[in-house]
Write a protein that holds these residues in place. Structure first.
Motif, PDB file in Angstrom:
ATOM      1  N   TYR A 379      40.290  47.545  31.978  1.00  0.00           N
ATOM      2  CA  TYR A 379      39.747  46.497  32.843  1.00  0.00           C
ATOM      3  C   TYR A 379      39.496  45.224  32.038  1.00  0.00           C
ATOM      4  O   TYR A 379      39.844  44.114  32.475  1.00  0.00           O
ATOM      5  CB  TYR A 379      38.456  46.998  33.484  1.00  0.00           C
ATOM      6  N   HIS A 411      45.404  43.659  41.189  1.00  0.00           N
ATOM      7  CA  HIS A 411      45.565  45.041  41.647  1.00  0.00           C
ATOM      8  C   HIS A 411      45.059  46.026  40.590  1.00  0.00           C
ATOM      9  O   HIS A 411      44.347  46.991  40.903  1.00  0.00           O
ATOM     10  CB  HIS A 411      47.036  45.297  41.955  1.00  0.00           C
ATOM     11  N   HIS A 412      45.405  45.796  39.324  1.00  0.00           N
ATOM     12  CA  HIS A 412      44.934  46.668  38.247  1.00  0.00           C
ATOM     13  C   HIS A 412      43.413  46.607  38.118  1.00  0.00           C
ATOM     14  O   HIS A 412      42.757  47.638  37.872  1.00  0.00           O
ATOM     15  CB  HIS A 412      45.586  46.267  36.927  1.00  0.00           C
ATOM     16  N   TRP A 414      41.306  45.950  40.522  1.00  0.00           N
ATOM     17  CA  TRP A 414      40.697  46.596  41.687  1.00  0.00           C
ATOM     18  C   TRP A 414      40.688  48.121  41.534  1.00  0.00           C
ATOM     19  O   TRP A 414      39.741  48.789  41.944  1.00  0.00           O
ATOM     20  CB  TRP A 414      41.463  46.208  42.945  1.00  0.00           C
ATOM     21  N   GLN A 415      41.710  48.671  40.928  1.00  0.00           N
ATOM     22  CA  GLN A 415      41.789  50.115  40.754  1.00  0.00           C
ATOM     23  C   GLN A 415      40.716  50.644  39.807  1.00  0.00           C
ATOM     24  O   GLN A 415      40.361  51.822  39.888  1.00  0.00           O
ATOM     25  CB  GLN A 415      43.167  50.511  40.225  1.00  0.00           C
ATOM     26  N   ARG A 416      40.192  49.800  38.916  1.00  0.00           N
ATOM     27  CA  ARG A 416      39.240  50.245  37.900  1.00  0.00           C
ATOM     28  C   ARG A 416      37.844  49.680  38.108  1.00  0.00           C
ATOM     29  O   ARG A 416      36.947  49.944  37.305  1.00  0.00           O
ATOM     30  CB  ARG A 416      39.757  49.842  36.511  1.00  0.00           C
ATOM     31  N   ASP A 418      35.413  50.285  40.214  1.00  0.00           N
ATOM     32  CA  ASP A 418      34.304  51.166  40.542  1.00  0.00           C
ATOM     33  C   ASP A 418      33.609  51.698  39.295  1.00  0.00           C
ATOM     34  O   ASP A 418      32.417  52.007  39.327  1.00  0.00           O
ATOM     35  CB  ASP A 418      34.793  52.339  41.396  1.00  0.00           C
ATOM     36  N   PRO A 481      43.284  45.218  47.176  1.00  0.00           N
ATOM     37  CA  PRO A 481      44.359  44.812  46.288  1.00  0.00           C
ATOM     38  C   PRO A 481      45.681  44.844  46.996  1.00  0.00           C
ATOM     39  O   PRO A 481      45.795  45.316  48.129  1.00  0.00           O
ATOM     40  CB  PRO A 481      44.301  45.890  45.187  1.00  0.00           C
TER      41      PRO A 481
END
Length: 483
Positions: A379, A411-412, A414-416, A418, A481
């Motif tokens: 991130y 996008h990357h 957003w995936q991490r 949390d 994302p």
């Protein structure tokens, strides 16, 4: 009607009609059932696997040749002794340059290529060219005793610095997205010079050991001990310092962007000339007088080393300041939490966020903790790349692929988010980057609540010639994302 005069009815050609196009294309067999396949004409040269294999093959061949040449000059025993002593400073130098590259770490494959180029290709070019030049000077001047000094002072700096600079040039040209400034130039040049010095030290230390074997000297009075002290203890940074000057030239040229074509040519050449000049001064210091080496070492080398070190740290701090300028706009749009840009501009806060995620809320599962820490590190890397991308777009104009690259990075993130979001927010509080009246609370992992903050808005244009349109932020209704 005869058989030869029979006229066969021609098959009908399918008529292209828009309403039947989908139905027609759906009837095409699957790829595995194709009878006709596209011909691969010339694509092998564009294959990444082919190019990587070609580079590895060339470097391996250079390594085998340089290994044979060095072993021939030093002997097997001298080669092994030189190898054991020359490898000692390599991990320290590589760790130092990698530490400098912590803000936006470059891929290891670039650094390993640079090291291998310096140790194999550049060293092979240097040993062949220097030997040929020394023999030519000895024949032309009829003074073999002075040929080594002239070759080391006039020829070696030009040949060696040019050969090492080729690695920086190749990464500068073919890995442009991963070469964005002064720090990248210093790191790539440093790895290249470290590899070159490694091979050269094997040669010098192996020859010194062979000389000691002939003279019967051992201990601190031996030639091997003196060579080790001068080359490994006193001046392990000599070759990196020379080549770093070329790297700085490439780094400043990269900051200027593609529009400054004159700067992209002149600055690397200027850095190369400075590297050659300092290298020549260092090699010729012994000809100045009995104390010439110490004079050059104290008056030129050490101040230059301090100045380059200061410049490298300043450039790294400049990269961190770029994050504080570019990332708040993404926080305002809802992609980042308000405290995240503050944490990302502090190396201490970054490390604390990774440590927080690694402990995984006290969970004993170490695998989950390592995965969480890796997610936070990724991130941080993606957020840094996003800031650098936007800075280049503002200074050099947004390229045609800016929107695609920006969306991919978002996008990357957003995936991490949390896991990384709570960790970075906690680190911002704990390190004092964000002033609050209550002590920070350790966040749970994984995060159980959706990201809070203002709804996403349209990002402002990074350059006045770019409209700033983002299909995932166009109307404030989608905060997710890219699909």
């Amino acid at each position: 009607m005869s058989e030869g005069s029979v006229q066969h009815q021609q098959p009908a050609v399918p008529v292209l009609e828009e309403q039947q196009l989908d139905e027609f294309l759906a009837a095409v067999p699957e790829r595995g059932q194709w009878r006709y396949r596209p011909r691969r004409v010339g694509l092998v040269w564009r294959s990444k696997a082919f190019r990587a294999g070609a580079v590895i093959t060339v470097l391996a061949l250079c390594g085998l040749v340089i290994l044979a040449l060095v072993r021939e000059q030093t002997g097997t025993e001298g080669f092994l002794v030189g190898l054991g002593l020359a490898v000692l400073p390599v991990p320290l130098l590589m760790a130092a340059f990698r530490w400098l590259d912590r803000v936006e770490p470059g891929p290891w494959r670039n650094l390993l290529f640079a090291f291998a180029w310096g140790a194999c290709a550049a060293a092979l070019v240097a040993i062949i060219a220097n030997s040929f030049a020394t023999r030519w000077i000895a024949t032309a001047t009829a003074d073999p005793a002075n040929a080594d000094t002239l070759g080391a002072t006039l020829v070696a700096p030009v040949v060696e610095e040019s050969a090492k600079a080729v690695a920086v040039l190749l990464i500068f040209l073919f890995r442009r997205r991963q070469f964005g400034g002064i720090v990248d130039g210093i790191v790539v040049a440093g790895f290249t010079a470290t590899g070159f010095a490694f091979t050269e030290n094997i040669l010098y230390l192996g020859n010194a050991f062979g000389e000691d074997q002939q003279l019967g000297t051992t201990g601190f009075a031996s030639v091997t001990a003196g060579t080790f002290f001068v080359r490994v203890v006193m001046s392990p940074f000599a070759h990196p310092l020379f080549t770093v000057l070329s790297g700085i030239g490439f780094g400043i040229a990269a900051l200027g962007g593609a529009r400054h074509r004159v700067r992209r040519v002149v600055l690397p050449l200027l850095g190369l000339v400075l590297a050659m000049g300092m290298h020549a001064l260092w090699n010729g210091s012994s000809a100045i007088g009995p104390y010439g080496f110490y004079l050059v070492y104290g008056v030129v080398m050490m101040p230059s080393f301090g100045l380059v070190t200061w410049l490298a740290i300043w450039a790294r701090q400049r990269e961190l300041r770029t994050l504080s300028v570019e990332l708040p706009v993404y926080a305002a749009a809802g992609w980042l939490a308000p405290a995240e840009p503050l944490a990302l501009t502090s190396m201490r806060a970054r490390g604390m966020a990774r440590d927080m995620a690694r402990h995984w809320n006290g969970h004993p599962d170490r695998a989950r903790g390592r995965a969480a820490a890796r997610a936070v590190a990724e991130y941080e890397s993606f957020a840094t790349s996003l800031a650098m991308l936007r800075r280049r777009a503002r200074h050099d104009g947004a390229g045609p692929d800016f929107a695609v690259r920006e969306q991919e990075l978002l996008h990357h993130l957003w995936q991490r988010r949390d896991i990384a979001g709570p960790a970075l927010t906690y680190a911002a509080h704990a390190t004092g980057r964000l002033r609050v009246h209550r002590p920070p609370v350790r966040p749970p992992f994984p995060r159980q609540f959706p990201h809070g903050g203002p709804p996403p808005q349209r990002l402002p244009a990074p350059h006045r010639h770019y409209g700033g349109y983002n299909p995932y932020l166009d109307d404030g209704r989608r905060s997710g994302p890219p699909a």
